[in-house]
Design a protein around this motif. Structure first.
Motif, PDB file in Angstrom:
ATOM      1  N   SER A  41       0.831  -1.207   0.000  1.00  0.00           N
ATOM      2  CA  SER A  41       0.000   0.000   0.000  1.00  0.00           C
ATOM      3  C   SER A  41       0.864   1.255   0.000  1.00  0.00           C
ATOM      4  N   GLN A  85      -7.708   0.388  -1.026  1.00  0.00           N
ATOM      5  CA  GLN A  85      -7.921  -0.772  -0.172  1.00  0.00           C
ATOM      6  C   GLN A  85      -9.069  -0.471   0.801  1.00  0.00           C
ATOM      7  N   ASP A 170      -5.555  -1.860  -5.124  1.00  0.00           N
ATOM      8  CA  ASP A 170      -4.968  -2.239  -3.840  1.00  0.00           C
ATOM      9  C   ASP A 170      -5.914  -3.171  -3.083  1.00  0.00           C
ATOM     10  N   GLU A 171      -5.586  -4.441  -3.087  1.00  0.00           N
ATOM     11  CA  GLU A 171      -6.369  -5.486  -2.391  1.00  0.00           C
ATOM     12  C   GLU A 171      -7.848  -5.379  -2.741  1.00  0.00           C
TER      13      GLU A 171
END
Ligand SMILES: Nc1ncnc2c1ncn2[C@@H]1O[C@H](COP(=O)(O)OP(=O)(O)O)[C@@H](O)[C@H]1O
Ligand SMILES: [Mg+2]
Lengths: 254, 495
Positions: A41, A85, A170-171
């Motif tokens: 991240s 995320q 991101d994720e």
């Protein structure tokens, strides 16, 4: 398209990224994998210009421009997009107002005319359909009261609306059930057109069954310690991260 | 601009006609009295019975009015200036103020080039039409405002319905029975220091009377922007809605007012009878002082409404971005059974501004309901306090109150304070209070930045979202200007 050269970055005075090198060309999908806390991240935040992350060395070129000199909004207008995320809630502002403002800012920057309300609405409908997004979500306040899955889907919806060149995920798979995962991946795959590029951050291999990466990199303790093709992801799934960590320790010792 | 094209199309005769209307409007003879009489004298500084008599005489008031002012003055002499508010300012010398002066004549300028560029920038941001900009900043105008003709037709249609909308000075002469009956009936001069001072020396203000069963067909503003300029230091407003009547009244002016009077002490009284409703909206952006905290208006207002009849309703909505110091608690006395009081407020303070504002909801009748939504935004070194009293009387069976009080901080040096007072004398009452304080989210700003939105726009979006519940209570046009105003007062407050 994106050329990351020896990037080092600190968070609250602590060195998190210790020299990252990465070259992403148009049309490519790169995956970054690595255990929690390895700096994935942080890399996304550095690339999008979050001021809480201090770049201490290195250089990033984005279509030949010195990315680190640009502020966050200019990077976004240049076509850098981050699917967060943890998407943020903005009470009192509808998704539609937010997207219209964003889209028009980006269009203005590119010297394009603002969309008429009708054009905007049509675009919203078209993109919402791709993701099977409930249209009431569009008039609701940005991410307020959205389920985890809705938030992630909303991120991909924004990507489809804003049409960036470079997409950081991101994720995006975390918190999604298998159906939602498929829908979100379909959104990404439909958007892929050979001219744009993706950096997919995940610590599970699962997402990569749906979004096929051309390259896989393992980030560990702020360094990319291994790169390979998509088979590397499978190998990681099978063996976990430990075998690479061991390898790394051996390299460090030599 | 449309205005200019239109002008060219008009014959010269029409132009001179229009000019005459404008002249009438701005001259002392203007019948509807919203432009106060133009007097050349200014009273010497200081306050005494003679000064009060002089003011009353200048205004050709009847004896009873003079007496009322004098009683107020004598009472004021015995009072102490309140110090309980969370505001700090040097002691005011009440003998060093002039209590009667002709409406300030703005210096006549020849073109907009002579106007303070800061002021012009603000006009532009508010989207104020060019001709109005000229008028507001004292440039000689030769064009015609649409509002002039609108005002005239508007007046006629109000008269038809029996609605009275005039200045208080005019009402004192033309409708003494109504003024005697209602003036001071909600805010007596004994109420507080500033209310007593206002009663003694009030300059002028608006008077509105909506007769039984009449719905006022349009929003009553203190007359369009152009007419709201010289309201004076000690404004006095009285609005009465008889049985079943309805009116929405807009006070204020979103254009920046540069007034050199430092002390403003207005009084507003609302009276609502059975099944009637008054909606009162204010946007206030008086001079807040400079970035170092020098200058600026002290705004000490008493606003109160009485829901006298059953099923009556008063709704106060305010957006306060101006003044150096604000001391203001629009209140509702819920006497009638089932009556409703509402207070929606946005108060913004920046630099060294201080605001102590809130409301009082006094529940006396059965099943009375009140809603309080207060949004305080503090930036710079400012201080922003919410002070609210919810009082449930012993006969207020089934009374309900809901209060929500949110504060947003834009810097580390500003303050937000909440002083809720709750007094309940009836067990069947329900009183709910919710309060939050948060710093403007850096993660929110970053999120919006990442979508291509600049920090300034991001802050505006977040703040507007925060104030949404209040803005949606404002009439549409006002809401749009209020949003722009918020943006202006918070400019450069983050980052
Ligand atoms: N905003 C932040 N404040 C403090 N520490 C942070 C912050 N962001 C990341 N870190 C720290 O940096 C390291 C890397 O975190 P992160 O980049 O979020 O890892 P990943 O995404 O790979 O799980 C962790 O040790 C984390 O605690
Ligand atoms: Mg992470």
């Amino acid at each position: 398209m994106l050329s990351i050269k020896n990037i080092q970055a600190n968070v609250e005075g602590k060195e998190i990224l210790k020299g990252i090198n990465l070259e992403v060309k148009a049309g490519e999908v790169h995956a970054i994998m690595g255990p929690n806390g390895s700096g994935k991240s942080t890399l996304a935040n550095v690339l999008t210009g979050n001021k809480s992350y201090e770049v201490t060395g290195g250089e990033v070129l984005f279509d030949g421009k010195n990315l680190l000199e640009l502020d966050t909004e200019t990077r976004a207008r240049e076509g850098m997009f981050l699917a967060f995320q943890y998407p943020v809630e903005i009470p009192g502002i509808s998704n539609a107002t937010f997207l219209k403002t964003a889209l028009n800012e980006i269009r203005k920057y590119k010297g394009e005319a603002e969309l008429t309300p009708k054009q905007f609405l049509e675009k919203i409908k078209e993109k919402a359909k791709i993701l099977g997004l409930d249209e009431t979500l569009i008039s609701r306040y940005v991410n307020v009261g959205f389920s985890g899955g809705e938030k992630k889907r909303n991120e991909i919806f924004q990507m489809l609306m804003l049409e960036p060149k470079f997409v950081l995920l991101d994720e995006t798979d975390s918190g999604l059930d298998i159906d939602a995962l498929r829908i979100v991946s379909d959104g990404v795959n439909i958007y892929k057109n050979g001219k744009n590029a993706f950096l997919v951050i995940t610590h599970y291999q699962r997402l990569l069954n749906y979004i096929q990466p051309d390259f896989v990199h393992v980030l560990y303790k702020g360094r990319i310690i291994k790169s390979g093709g998509k088979e590397l992801a499978l190998e990681l799934e099978e063996k976990g991260y430990d075998w690479i960590k061991t390898e790394e320790v051996e390299t460090e010792n030599t | 601009m449309n205005n200019i094209e239109e002008k060219e199309l008009k014959s010269s005769e029409e132009i001179s006609d229009d000019k005459k209307v404008l002249d009438d409007l701005t001259s002392s003879e203007y019948k509807w009295g919203f432009v106060t009489d133009i007097e050349s004298e200014t009273a010497a500084k200081g306050l005494s019975e003679d000064v009060v008599r002089m003011i009353s005489k200048k205004k050709n008031e009847p004896e009873w009015m003079t007496e009322w002012r004098l009683k107020a003055f004598r009472y004021w002499l015995k009072m102490e200036e309140p110090t309980w508010a969370n505001v700090h300012y040097p002691k005011i010398d009440y003998q060093n103020i002039s209590y009667y002066s002709a409406p300030k004549q703005k210096p006549k300028l020849n073109s907009l080039d002579e106007v303070d560029p800061e002021l012009l920038k603000t006009f532009e941001k508010l989207g104020i039409p060019l001709e109005e900009q000229k008028f507001l900043s004292g440039v000689a105008v030769d064009a015609v405002f649409d509002s002039v003709s609108v005002a005239t037709t508007f007046k006629a249609s109000l008269n038809e319905k029996g609605i009275i909308f005039c200045s208080v000075s005019e009402a004192v002469k033309e409708h003494p029975e109504l003024v005697k009956k209602y003036l001071g009936s909600v805010v007596p001069y004994t109420d507080n220091f500033f209310a007593a001072l206002n009663a003694a020396v009030f300059s002028d203000g608006s008077f509105v009377f909506i007769p039984k069963g009449v719905r006022c067909p349009m929003e009553l503003s203190t007359y369009f922007r152009i007419n709201t300029q010289e309201t004076g230091q000690f404004e006095r407003t009285l609005i009465i809605a008889e049985e079943g009547a309805y009116v929405s009244y807009l006070e204020g002016c979103t254009a920046p007012i540069r007034d050199t009077n430092q002390l403003h002490a207005a009084v507003v009284e609302l009276v609502v009878l059975d099944d009637a409703e008054i909606k009162y909206s204010t946007v206030q952006n008086w001079y807040p002082g400079d970035k170092e905290g020098k200058g600026g208006i002290y705004n000490f207002v008493t606003k109160r409404g009485a829901c006298r009849g059953k099923n009556s309703k008063i709704s106060w909505t305010q957006v306060e971005t101006g003044s150096a110091i604000t001391w203001k608690y629009p209140s509702c006395i819920l006497q009638g059974d089932n009556s409703i009081g509402e207070f929606y407020s946005v108060a913004v303070t920046n630099n060294y501004q201080q605001a102590d504002t809130g409301t009082k909801m006094i529940h006396l009748g059965k099943n009375t309901k009140s809603t309080v939504v207060s949004k305080g935004i503090s930036a710079g070194h400012s201080n922003n306090s919410y002070r609210g009293l919810i009082k449930i009387g012993k006969n207020a069976e089934g009374a309900r109150n809901y209060t929500q009080c949110d504060s947003m901080l834009m810097s580390d040096r500003c303050g937000a304070h909440t002083f809720p007072y709750i007094e309940v004398e009836n067990d069947s009452a329900k009183v709910e209070h919710e309060a939050t304080t948060s710093k403007i989210g850096e993660d929110q700003i970053f999120y919006l930045n990442q979508r291509g939105i600049s920090t300034e726009d991001a802050v505006n979006m977040i703040v507007n979202g925060f104030c949404k519940e209040v803005f949606k209570e404002l009439p549409m046009e006002f809401a749009v200007e209020a949003q722009k105003l918020l943006a202006i007062s918070l400019e450069g407050s983050v980052g």
